[in-house]
Enzyme design. Structure first.
Site, PDB file in Angstrom:
ATOM      1  N   GLU A 122      42.489  33.577  69.209  1.00 15.20           N
ATOM      2  CA  GLU A 122      42.003  33.881  67.863  1.00 15.20           C
ATOM      3  C   GLU A 122      42.369  35.317  67.490  1.00 15.20           C
ATOM      4  O   GLU A 122      42.062  36.250  68.231  1.00 15.20           O
ATOM      5  CB  GLU A 122      40.483  33.689  67.780  1.00 15.20           C
ATOM      6  CG  GLU A 122      39.853  34.132  66.477  1.00 15.20           C
ATOM      7  CD  GLU A 122      40.477  33.470  65.253  1.00 15.20           C
ATOM      8  OE1 GLU A 122      40.979  34.203  64.371  1.00 15.20           O
ATOM      9  OE2 GLU A 122      40.470  32.218  65.181  1.00 15.20           O
TER      10      GLU A 122
ATOM     11  N   HIS B  84       9.747   6.075  49.786  1.00 11.52           N
ATOM     12  CA  HIS B  84       9.246   6.521  48.483  1.00 11.52           C
ATOM     13  C   HIS B  84       8.167   7.565  48.689  1.00 11.52           C
ATOM     14  O   HIS B  84       7.317   7.417  49.573  1.00 11.52           O
ATOM     15  CB  HIS B  84       8.662   5.333  47.711  1.00 11.52           C
ATOM     16  CG  HIS B  84       8.010   5.724  46.417  1.00 11.52           C
ATOM     17  ND1 HIS B  84       8.736   5.990  45.278  1.00 11.52           N
ATOM     18  CD2 HIS B  84       6.695   5.916  46.098  1.00 11.52           C
ATOM     19  CE1 HIS B  84       7.897   6.307  44.301  1.00 11.52           C
ATOM     20  NE2 HIS B  84       6.652   6.277  44.781  1.00 11.52           N
TER      21      HIS B  84
END
Length: 466
Positions: free
Chosen positions: A35, A445
């Site tokens: 990296e 619900h």
């Protein structure tokens, strides 16, 4: 370095690279990651994560200015732009450190530097022009990502004309912003700056905003953005930029007319190009088309032993797509039997603007274009109890089914928290669910997810709450 020979070396540690490296280590491969900048790549350090932290701050600012509907009042509401940015950077840093921990935990060697293919499984790593190491590996995965596209005449200068990097760390909040491009990146920045109080203008070369989305969702989004005060030009292009001391005047051409718009800052969000330069592709059989590496369904390039994943191989340019490609690539290298090629039709896309946008699969227009006879269901947020209770009644959910087989072809959403809801339809598509299973599923619900159920029911003329 004491040991420079590996089973696998991954070039780049973004969400594709570091995930590939960890999966390889899990499968017993001796693995290294090279990296050149920060672990986690652009997504974690300058993309997905810090932008969501910024957007969270802007959502809070929006809420603070709209407290009346919840029975609250507040005076002298203000924000500190420096602290908003600092929080975003701290979030990114925390997660980058997390990636370092995960790589160490999985015994992945991390090499700090720039990698360049040197032939015959060799990789030369340098840092600031000085040699760091010469690595060898049986397999090499290129996960170098991509960078912002620059258009002639619209070159960023870091002060008046920004790329996403400058837009994420403003030294002060501009009073006005011109955003060029209305894809996910452009619209997220437009939403952030608008909710922080800036005047925002958006220019899109195509005929609608968020153009990869279903046409109904795009139209809904435009109305919502304009209602918030954004000025939007579609089928338009920026022909010139005139830079002053602390502002930019753009000449915008749309419908045969030229309009001048002056803003303190310009944000360029006109796509990305793959990072394929200076990594040693010359002399290999790796093929590059339009700045992206060409791979097969197993992410292999034309050069034996060399693979590529993530943004550098092309659209869709999404972190979760890169991660999934990394796993597929490594598992295929390891010889696992249950590996499946990536099905891009099952990749969800999310845009974290206000209101949020999310989708998976085919739009209605594309479904028809490839020959499907379709059934389409829709359900509005205003018909959902939880949405109303939250004070978020703006939005809709749309589902597209094959009329003959009941196959779920696509789902498209706009509204509060749709970036979380979309995974339900993504799982449904992955399981090759039809309308029957979705109708028989019980949704809790009161939740926003009930709208997913109602949208399916609506496609078959069975919706209850509209």
């Amino acid at each position: 370095m004491a040991d420079t020979t590996f089973d696998l070396v991954v070039i780049g540690s973004g969400p594709g690279g570091y995930v590939a490296a960890i999966r390889a280590a899990q499968l017993g491969m001796k693995t290294a990651v090279v990296e050149r900048e920060q672990l986690g790549g652009i997504c974690l350090n300058w993309g997905c994560i810090p932008t969501k932290a910024l957007l969270r701050s802007s959502e809070i600012n929006h809420l603070l200015h709209n407290l009346d509907q919840y029975g609250f009042s507040a005076k002298d509401i203000a924000f500190d732009a420096k602290k908003v940015v600092e929080r975003s950077r701290k979030v990114a840093k925390q997660l980058s450190n997390g990636v370092a921990f995960l790589l160490k935990k999985n015994k992945v060697t991390v090499v700090d530097g720039e990698a360049k293919l040197a032939g015959n499984g060799r990789i030369a790593v340098t840092k600031d022009g000085k040699k760091v190491a010469d690595l060898t590996a049986k397999h090499i995965i290129i996960a170098t990502g991509a960078r912002a596209r620059v258009l002639p005449g619209l070159e960023p200068d870091g002060k008046l004309v920004w790329t996403y990097k400058e837009a994420m760390v403003p030294p002060a909040m501009p009073k006005s912003v011109l955003v060029v491009g209305s894809g996910a990146i452009g619209i997220e920045f437009a939403s952030f700056y608008r909710n922080m109080g800036a005047e925002v203008t958006v220019v899109e070369v195509l005929d609608r905003v968020v153009p990869v989305e279903d046409e109904e969702i795009s139209a809904f989004a435009r109305k919502s953005f304009e209602k918030q005060g954004m000025k939007i030009f579609t089928s338009a292009s920026v022909k010139a930029l005139k830079r002053a001391a602390n502002s930019v005047t753009a000449t915008i051409e749309a419908a045969g007319k030229s309009t001048e718009v002056t803003a303190e800052r310009v944000i360029l969000a006109v796509g990305i190009v793959g990072n394929v330069e200076n990594i040693g592709l010359e002399g290999t059989k790796v093929r590059v088309e339009k700045t992206h590496i060409v791979v097969d369904k197993w992410l292999a390039t034309g050069e034996p032993g060399i693979y590529a994943i993530g943004d550098v191989v092309g659209a869709p340019w999404l972190a979760h797509k890169a991660s999934h490609e990394g796993v597929i690539c490594v598992e295929k290298i390891a010889g696992l039997k249950d590996v499946h090629p990536l099905d891009t039709g099952n990749i969800p896309g999310c845009t974290y603007c206000m209101p949020q946008i999310a989708s998976v699969g085919l739009t209605e227009a594309k479904a028809k274009a490839v020959g499907h006879e379709v059934r389409v269901g829709r359900f509005p947020y205003i018909g959902n109890g939880k949405a109303i209770a939250l004070g978020e009644p703006e939005g809709m959910i749309k589902t597209v089914f094959d009329a003959k087989t009941g196959e779920l072809l696509g789902a498209h959403m706009i509204g509060a928290e749709v970036t979380e809801l979309i995974q339900g339809f993504t799982i449904a598509k992955t399981l090759e669910t039809t309308e029957v299973e979705l109708m028989h599923s019980i949704f809790p619900h009161p939740t926003l997810s009930e709208m997913m159920h109602e949208s399916v029911l609506d496609a078959y003329k069975r919706a209850i709450h509209i």
